[in-house]
Scaffold this motif. Structure first.
Motif, PDB file in Angstrom:
ATOM      1  N   LYS A  77     -22.851  33.750  -5.042  1.00  0.00           N
ATOM      2  CA  LYS A  77     -21.807  34.204  -5.970  1.00  0.00           C
ATOM      3  C   LYS A  77     -20.817  35.125  -5.264  1.00  0.00           C
ATOM      4  CE  LYS A  77     -21.340  37.052 -10.132  1.00  0.00           C
ATOM      5  NZ  LYS A  77     -21.809  37.175 -11.519  1.00  0.00           N
ATOM      6  N   PHE A  95     -24.260  41.795 -13.468  1.00  0.00           N
ATOM      7  CA  PHE A  95     -23.247  40.738 -13.486  1.00  0.00           C
ATOM      8  C   PHE A  95     -22.266  40.865 -12.322  1.00  0.00           C
ATOM      9  CE2 PHE A  95     -19.329  38.839 -15.488  1.00  0.00           C
ATOM     10  CZ  PHE A  95     -19.821  37.557 -15.604  1.00  0.00           C
ATOM     11  N   HIS A 108     -32.688  42.471 -12.059  1.00  0.00           N
ATOM     12  CA  HIS A 108     -33.030  41.076 -12.344  1.00  0.00           C
ATOM     13  C   HIS A 108     -34.518  40.937 -12.607  1.00  0.00           C
ATOM     14  CE1 HIS A 108     -32.996  36.627 -11.513  1.00  0.00           C
ATOM     15  NE2 HIS A 108     -31.921  36.762 -12.242  1.00  0.00           N
ATOM     16  N   PHE A 115     -35.362  38.745 -21.212  1.00  0.00           N
ATOM     17  CA  PHE A 115     -34.361  37.827 -21.759  1.00  0.00           C
ATOM     18  C   PHE A 115     -34.900  36.431 -22.028  1.00  0.00           C
ATOM     19  CE2 PHE A 115     -30.806  40.703 -20.710  1.00  0.00           C
ATOM     20  CZ  PHE A 115     -29.980  40.445 -21.790  1.00  0.00           C
ATOM     21  N   ILE A 156     -25.087  41.929 -29.893  1.00  0.00           N
ATOM     22  CA  ILE A 156     -25.612  42.284 -28.571  1.00  0.00           C
ATOM     23  C   ILE A 156     -25.892  43.789 -28.506  1.00  0.00           C
ATOM     24  CG2 ILE A 156     -23.315  42.390 -27.450  1.00  0.00           C
ATOM     25  CD1 ILE A 156     -26.440  41.143 -25.722  1.00  0.00           C
ATOM     26  N   PHE A 259     -24.067  44.151 -20.636  1.00  0.00           N
ATOM     27  CA  PHE A 259     -24.496  43.262 -21.733  1.00  0.00           C
ATOM     28  C   PHE A 259     -23.370  43.123 -22.761  1.00  0.00           C
ATOM     29  CE2 PHE A 259     -28.960  45.139 -20.952  1.00  0.00           C
ATOM     30  CZ  PHE A 259     -29.105  44.320 -19.849  1.00  0.00           C
ATOM     31  N   THR A 267     -19.821  34.269 -26.150  1.00  0.00           N
ATOM     32  CA  THR A 267     -20.521  33.719 -27.310  1.00  0.00           C
ATOM     33  C   THR A 267     -19.558  33.504 -28.475  1.00  0.00           C
ATOM     34  OG1 THR A 267     -22.338  35.126 -26.574  1.00  0.00           O
ATOM     35  CG2 THR A 267     -22.595  34.083 -28.704  1.00  0.00           C
ATOM     36  N   ILE A 320     -18.929  23.498 -25.833  1.00  0.00           N
ATOM     37  CA  ILE A 320     -18.875  24.318 -24.628  1.00  0.00           C
ATOM     38  C   ILE A 320     -18.610  23.456 -23.391  1.00  0.00           C
ATOM     39  CG2 ILE A 320     -21.312  24.398 -23.940  1.00  0.00           C
ATOM     40  CD1 ILE A 320     -21.021  27.452 -23.816  1.00  0.00           C
ATOM     41  N   GLY A 391     -23.348  28.670 -15.563  1.00  0.00           N
ATOM     42  CA  GLY A 391     -23.458  28.975 -14.136  1.00  0.00           C
ATOM     43  C   GLY A 391     -24.629  28.258 -13.505  1.00  0.00           C
ATOM     44  N   MET A 394     -29.647  31.308  -8.931  1.00  0.00           N
ATOM     45  CA  MET A 394     -30.149  32.675  -9.105  1.00  0.00           C
ATOM     46  C   MET A 394     -29.178  33.583  -9.854  1.00  0.00           C
ATOM     47  SD  MET A 394     -29.981  33.680  -5.078  1.00  0.00           S
ATOM     48  CE  MET A 394     -29.924  35.434  -5.102  1.00  0.00           C
ATOM     49  N   ARG A 395     -27.871  33.265  -9.819  1.00  0.00           N
ATOM     50  CA  ARG A 395     -26.912  34.107 -10.541  1.00  0.00           C
ATOM     51  C   ARG A 395     -26.454  33.438 -11.844  1.00  0.00           C
ATOM     52  NH1 ARG A 395     -24.982  38.557  -7.438  1.00  0.00           N
ATOM     53  NH2 ARG A 395     -24.247  39.304  -9.436  1.00  0.00           N
ATOM     54  N   PHE A 402     -30.503  33.853 -25.426  1.00  0.00           N
ATOM     55  CA  PHE A 402     -30.073  34.807 -26.452  1.00  0.00           C
ATOM     56  C   PHE A 402     -28.823  34.268 -27.156  1.00  0.00           C
ATOM     57  CE2 PHE A 402     -27.482  38.270 -27.922  1.00  0.00           C
ATOM     58  CZ  PHE A 402     -28.376  39.179 -28.458  1.00  0.00           C
TER      59      PHE A 402
END
Ligand code: HEM
Length: 449
Positions: A77, A95, A108, A115, A156, A259, A267, A320, A391, A394-395, A402
């Motif tokens: 990333k 992020f 993480h 999560f 959130i 967050f 969202t 989406i 995405g 790993m990122r 959620f």
């Protein structure tokens, strides 16, 4: 032998910043960068490069190239452009952390298990809010993008830190202004930026105000501990399973704000786009209403109902696909490399932007909205990495489950309770973009069923 990557002609120092707006130099800051990139891809093909104020960025849009670049062993990333500007607020939060920053590993390892659990407590929170729908006036003329943005931010905030901010308008506005300014800064020469005293002053005050809010929430939790299993307690009490390290207060504040920022417009934009497509496709709305009536009757949605709403899941997946709210993401190669079957040479660390908005239209040149192609079996048969709104690797998004739960609960509650119509039946989708994309000037009439 590799080929040169195409690039539009540019200007000294400024490079190609006007290219995004069809070369119009009087209005350099394009409203919707995703559309500008789309036009460039149409003109130059699956790969092109731009010089953005001295920063070279390669853009790719075809399925073949994006699929090749989805490889954590070769690419990582890249935090640049507007995302890098958000570090002014979020620092090395999960992020915005640069690849290799230790803070990311600790956060993480601590947060992913929190999560991926089945229930996030979104339901009780949303239940209270959706019950309010019953006492709404019979007819409503609403801006769903605005309302759903507040719903997503409240949700959130409530689920991650048990904080009911009840859509406090100043906080929402501060965050929107901050994100817009991050986008502007990314496209403004540094020399111009230095002279924008009023803009810079407001930007700093916005940052201070948001950090103070998060700090107050953290201090309040320390003074009044609770048993909640929310993210705030996970960060406050958890220890990194690998090193035993604890997160610092500053790091907790970075992530609480992360967050809120990462978890609301993505969202809410998706939910607003879904309402738009439902209103433009009455046959889809009818099918969805029938599914929701069958599953829910007149009872409020429960978590267990969500897996029985296959058509709703397909509607959101298809929405989406056409409107991935995070329309672009960036990576860089760990080593000098050649991509596109030996065609294009890319240097180590050079940023490559993946145009997800275009990728999602490339797979089979699907332009039209058709949820059936996203029903269970069809969805599983999509080529790898062809549908990628959250995405990769790993990122990839840690809030995906959620967000999905929230979108299903909110959309099913709205469709269950209301008949919807466009205020202006001739309205065609317009988009606005700060960092994410969302509908613009979209108004609907909602009538209790
Ligand atoms: C429809 C809703 C959402 C969409 C489309 C979405 C999309 C994405 C995408 C594309 C990424 C990768 C970004 C990149 O590679 O630069 C990402 C990362 C992330 N998302 Fe989401 N997201 C959504 C909802 C959420 C929610 C509700 C949260 C809640 C906290 C969240 C938190 C994050 C975080 C923390 C990351 C960074 C992960 C990392 O870098 O390790 N997202 N999201």
């Amino acid at each position: 032998m590799s080929r040169a990557i195409p690039q539009p002609p540019g200007y000294p120092f400024l490079g190609n910043i006007f290219s995004l707006n069809n070369g119009q130099i009087l209005t350099p800051f394009v409203d919707v960068p995703a559309h500008g990139f789309h036009e460039l891809a149409r003109k130059f093909g699956e790969i092109y490069q731009l010089n953005l104020l001295g920063r070279k960025v390669i853009f790719v849009s075809s399925y073949a190239l994006v699929n090749e670049l989805c490889d954590d062993s070769r690419f990582r990333k890249s935090v640049g452009g507007a995302l890098k500007e958000t570090r002014n607020l979020l620092n090395d939060g999960i992020f915005t952390a640069f690849d290799g920053e230790t803070s990311w590993n600790v956060a993480h390892r601590l947060l992913v298990p929190a999560f991926v659990r089945k229930s996030f407590g979104a339901k009780p929170a949303l239940q209270t809010d959706t019950n309010k729908l019953d006492s709404m006036p019979i007819d409503l003329n609403i801006d769903p993008t605005d309302d759903l943005t507040r719903v997503a931010l409240d949700t959130i905030a409530l689920c991650s830190m048990s904080y009911r901010q009840d859509s406090q308008p100043p906080f929402v506005q501060t965050m929107v202004d901050f994100l817009q300014e991050c986008n502007n800064r990314a496209n403004r020469p540094k020399i111009v930026q230095m002279f924008l005293n009023a803009t810079n002053g407001k930007y700093q005050r916005d940052i201070e105000q948001m950090r103070n809010t998060a700090k107050a929430i953290l201090q309040d939790r320390k003074a009044n501990p609770t048993d909640s299993k929310d993210m705030l307690n996970v960060m406050l009490r958890g220890r990194d399973p690998k090193t035993g390290a604890q997160m610092s207060d500053e790091s907790i504040i970075d992530n609480l704000l992360t967050f809120l920022i990462a978890g609301h417009e993505t969202t809410s934009g998706t939910m607003s786009f879904a309402l738009y497509y439902l209103l433009k496709h009455p046959e889809v709305m009818k099918e969805l209403q029938s599914e929701i009536d069958n599953v829910l009757g007149d009872q409020p949605a429960q978590l267990g109902d969500l897996t029985r709403m296959q058509y709703l899941n397909a509607v959101i997946r298809e929405t989406i696909r056409l409107q991935p709210t995070a329309a672009i993401r960036a990576i860089y190669p760990l080593e000098d490399t050649v991509i596109g079957g030996g065609k294009y040479f890319v240097m180590k660390n050079e940023p490559i932007a993946l145009q997800i908005w275009d990728l999602h239209r490339d797979i089979s040149i699907w332009e039209e909205f058709k949820p059936e192609r996203m029903l269970k079996e069809n969805f599983e048969l999509l080529p790898p990495n062809a549908w990628q709104p959250f995405g990769f690797g790993m990122r990839s998004c840690i809030g995906r489950a959620f967000a999905w739960q929230e979108m299903c609960l909110v959309l099913s509650s709205i469709v269950q309770r209301f008949d919807l119509a466009l205020v202006d039946p001739s309205y065609e989708l317009q988009i606005t973009q700060a960092i994410t994309i969302k509908p613009k000037d979209f108004r609907i009439l909602a009538r209790q069923r």
